[in-house]
Motif scaffolding. Structure first.
Motif, PDB file in Angstrom:
ATOM      1  N   UNK A  12       0.806  -1.216   0.000  1.00 15.58           N
ATOM      2  CA  UNK A  12       0.000   0.000   0.000  1.00 15.58           C
ATOM      3  C   UNK A  12       0.841   1.268   0.000  1.00 15.58           C
ATOM      4  N   UNK A  13       2.129   1.153  -0.373  1.00 15.34           N
ATOM      5  CA  UNK A  13       2.970   2.349  -0.395  1.00 15.34           C
ATOM      6  C   UNK A  13       4.135   2.127  -1.358  1.00 15.34           C
ATOM      7  N   UNK A  14       4.764   3.244  -1.746  1.00 11.13           N
ATOM      8  CA  UNK A  14       5.895   3.202  -2.663  1.00 11.13           C
ATOM      9  C   UNK A  14       7.205   3.291  -1.879  1.00 11.13           C
ATOM     10  N   UNK A  15       8.183   2.513  -2.314  1.00 15.69           N
ATOM     11  CA  UNK A  15       9.504   2.526  -1.685  1.00 15.69           C
ATOM     12  C   UNK A  15      10.577   2.389  -2.762  1.00 15.69           C
ATOM     13  N   UNK A  16      11.807   2.531  -2.327  1.00 10.99           N
ATOM     14  CA  UNK A  16      12.968   2.217  -3.161  1.00 10.99           C
ATOM     15  C   UNK A  16      12.975   2.958  -4.487  1.00 10.99           C
ATOM     16  N   UNK A  17      12.703   4.246  -4.446  1.00  3.65           N
ATOM     17  CA  UNK A  17      12.855   5.050  -5.662  1.00  3.65           C
ATOM     18  C   UNK A  17      14.330   5.032  -6.066  1.00  3.65           C
ATOM     19  N   UNK A  18      14.599   4.714  -7.329  1.00  3.24           N
ATOM     20  CA  UNK A  18      15.983   4.559  -7.813  1.00  3.24           C
ATOM     21  C   UNK A  18      16.301   5.668  -8.810  1.00  3.24           C
ATOM     22  N   UNK A  19      16.843   6.788  -8.343  1.00  8.93           N
ATOM     23  CA  UNK A  19      17.144   7.890  -9.261  1.00  8.93           C
ATOM     24  C   UNK A  19      18.336   7.555 -10.149  1.00  8.93           C
ATOM     25  N   UNK A  20      18.368   8.082 -11.363  1.00  7.54           N
ATOM     26  CA  UNK A  20      19.532   7.868 -12.227  1.00  7.54           C
ATOM     27  C   UNK A  20      20.748   8.597 -11.667  1.00  7.54           C
ATOM     28  N   UNK A  21      21.921   8.025 -11.919  1.00  2.88           N
ATOM     29  CA  UNK A  21      23.171   8.632 -11.462  1.00  2.88           C
ATOM     30  C   UNK A  21      24.205   8.571 -12.573  1.00  2.88           C
ATOM     31  N   UNK A  22      24.892   9.658 -12.784  1.00  3.91           N
ATOM     32  CA  UNK A  22      25.987   9.737 -13.754  1.00  3.91           C
ATOM     33  C   UNK A  22      27.231  10.123 -12.978  1.00  3.91           C
ATOM     34  N   UNK A  23      28.150   9.184 -12.814  1.00  2.00           N
ATOM     35  CA  UNK A  23      29.274   9.354 -11.898  1.00  2.00           C
ATOM     36  C   UNK A  23      30.618   9.140 -12.587  1.00  2.00           C
ATOM     37  N   UNK A  24      31.625   9.787 -12.041  1.00  4.80           N
ATOM     38  CA  UNK A  24      33.008   9.583 -12.445  1.00  4.80           C
ATOM     39  C   UNK A  24      33.742   8.910 -11.293  1.00  4.80           C
ATOM     40  N   UNK A  25      34.336   7.747 -11.592  1.00  5.97           N
ATOM     41  CA  UNK A  25      35.001   6.936 -10.578  1.00  5.97           C
ATOM     42  C   UNK A  25      36.494   6.860 -10.832  1.00  5.97           C
ATOM     43  N   UNK A  26      37.248   6.728  -9.747  1.00  3.23           N
ATOM     44  CA  UNK A  26      38.665   6.391  -9.826  1.00  3.23           C
ATOM     45  C   UNK A  26      38.801   4.909  -9.518  1.00  3.23           C
TER      46      UNK A  26
ATOM     47  N   UNK B 270      33.627   6.758 -16.335  1.00  3.40           N
ATOM     48  CA  UNK B 270      32.429   7.594 -16.363  1.00  3.40           C
ATOM     49  C   UNK B 270      31.268   6.715 -16.803  1.00  3.40           C
ATOM     50  N   UNK B 271      30.268   6.545 -15.947  1.00  2.00           N
ATOM     51  CA  UNK B 271      29.171   5.623 -16.270  1.00  2.00           C
ATOM     52  C   UNK B 271      27.854   6.156 -15.738  1.00  2.00           C
ATOM     53  N   UNK B 272      26.806   5.818 -16.481  1.00  3.96           N
ATOM     54  CA  UNK B 272      25.474   6.244 -16.103  1.00  3.96           C
ATOM     55  C   UNK B 272      24.655   6.556 -17.340  1.00  3.96           C
ATOM     56  N   UNK B 273      23.485   7.162 -17.168  1.00  2.00           N
ATOM     57  CA  UNK B 273      22.615   7.438 -18.312  1.00  2.00           C
ATOM     58  C   UNK B 273      23.194   8.523 -19.218  1.00  2.00           C
ATOM     59  N   UNK B 274      23.056   8.318 -20.504  1.00  2.00           N
ATOM     60  CA  UNK B 274      23.439   9.341 -21.471  1.00  2.00           C
ATOM     61  C   UNK B 274      22.628  10.618 -21.218  1.00  2.00           C
TER      62      UNK B 274
END
Length: 304
Positions: free
Chosen positions: A79-93, A105-109
């Motif tokens: 009866x409720x919403x959880x775990x919203x997964x926002x897009x992320x565009x990150x730069x990693x070492x 560099x990975x994530x949504x175009x």
């Protein structure tokens, strides 16, 4: 007006920057345009899962992402919403198995601000003393899964392309943020290259780890980075056996794969043949209901 550096935030200030920093490679995989077999996505996930990593910078996705075109997921629980997964565009070492650092560099175009995005990536390239940028993804091709996967290589300088492509001449294609980035880096005199792995078109919608394995090997060969591949090798072997079993169980699927093998072998032995593109192979309609069932069964097996 937004500046390129308004698009990202440096998270870790401790990493050495500027011309005195050790030269680095930057690998990028941007989801959203074309990535047959999830090749680029699986490559990025594999590197993050198997190598030491730390977050260097994050992009402001709210400025770059079209949420209505590519909606994030949310879980509905009773009866409720959880775990919203926002897009992320990150730069990693990341650090390879020999202790050499490189960037990912990975994530949504990005859907918006492409030129500012390219300017932002160039700023980060200069900041972290990147000397080579490599983009990776998969493209669907009329090739069988039973033969070695091919690669199309491209670069801002001919000297960076060390393998022959299977066609020549020109073609006009829809651009992506990744291809636009390579153009802009070339205009700026920066070395940039990329690899598109050829994924059997009847597996293009599935996770196909063999394609990511080919990309990891290509990155290693181009850069000298020592990248782990055993996990992908093992997964590719399991997937390959699964596909073989599904093909053997279907006369129609076997006929399609056999036809592709004959075409592939003939093309490989012909100096006049310049293309293995899928438009010379059976169409999706010609594959028939048996092949559609084969793909559905394969998806179910991979989800188990």
């Amino acid at each position: 007006m937004l500046r390129p550096d308004d698009l990202y935030e440096i998270v870790d200030e401790s990493v050495a920057t500027g011309p005195a920093a050790t030269p680095k490679v930057l690998v990028h995989s941007l989801d959203g345009f074309m990535d047959a077999g999830q090749a680029g996505r699986v490559t990025a996930d594999h590197l993050l899962e198997t190598l030491e990593s730390s977050l260097l910078a994050r992009f402001d996705v709210d400025l770059l992402h079209d949420y209505r075109a590519r909606r994030p997921e949310v879980t509905f629980s009773e009866d409720h919403f959880t775990d919203y997964s926002p897009p992320q565009l990150n730069l990693w070492l990341l650090t390879d198995d020999a202790g050499v650092e490189f960037l990912l560099l990975e994530g949504p175009e990005p859907d918006n601000h492409w030129n500012r995005f390219a300017g932002a990536v160039r700023q980060l390239i200069d900041l972290y003393n990147v000397n080579l940028t490599i983009g990776v993804h998969g493209i669907p091709m009329g090739v069988p899964h039973t033969r070695p996967l091919g690669l199309t290589a491209h670069a801002t300088r001919p000297e960076l392309v060390t393998r022959s492509n299977i066609w020549d001449g020109e073609m006009r294609l829809p651009a992506s943020a990744g291809t636009m980035l390579q153009v802009r880096l070339g205009e700026a005199g920066k070395d940039a290259m990329g690899f598109a792995v050829h994924v059997p078109h009847y597996l293009a919608e599935n996770r196909f780890p063999g394609a990511a394995l080919a990309l990891v090997h290509a990155i290693s060969a181009a850069t000298g980075l020592l990248l782990p591949s055993k996990a992908l090798l093992d997964e590719a072997a399991v997937t390959g056996r699964m596909v073989d079993e599904q093909v053997e169980a279907s006369d129609d699927a076997s006929a399609v794969v056999n036809a592709l093998e004959t075409q592939y072998d003939a093309a490989a032995g012909s100096v006049s043949r310049k293309s293995l593109l899928a438009d010379s192979t059976p169409s999706a309609e010609e594959l028939g209901a048996e092949v559609e069932q084969f793909l559905a069964d394969l998806n179910r097996e991979q989800d188990k």
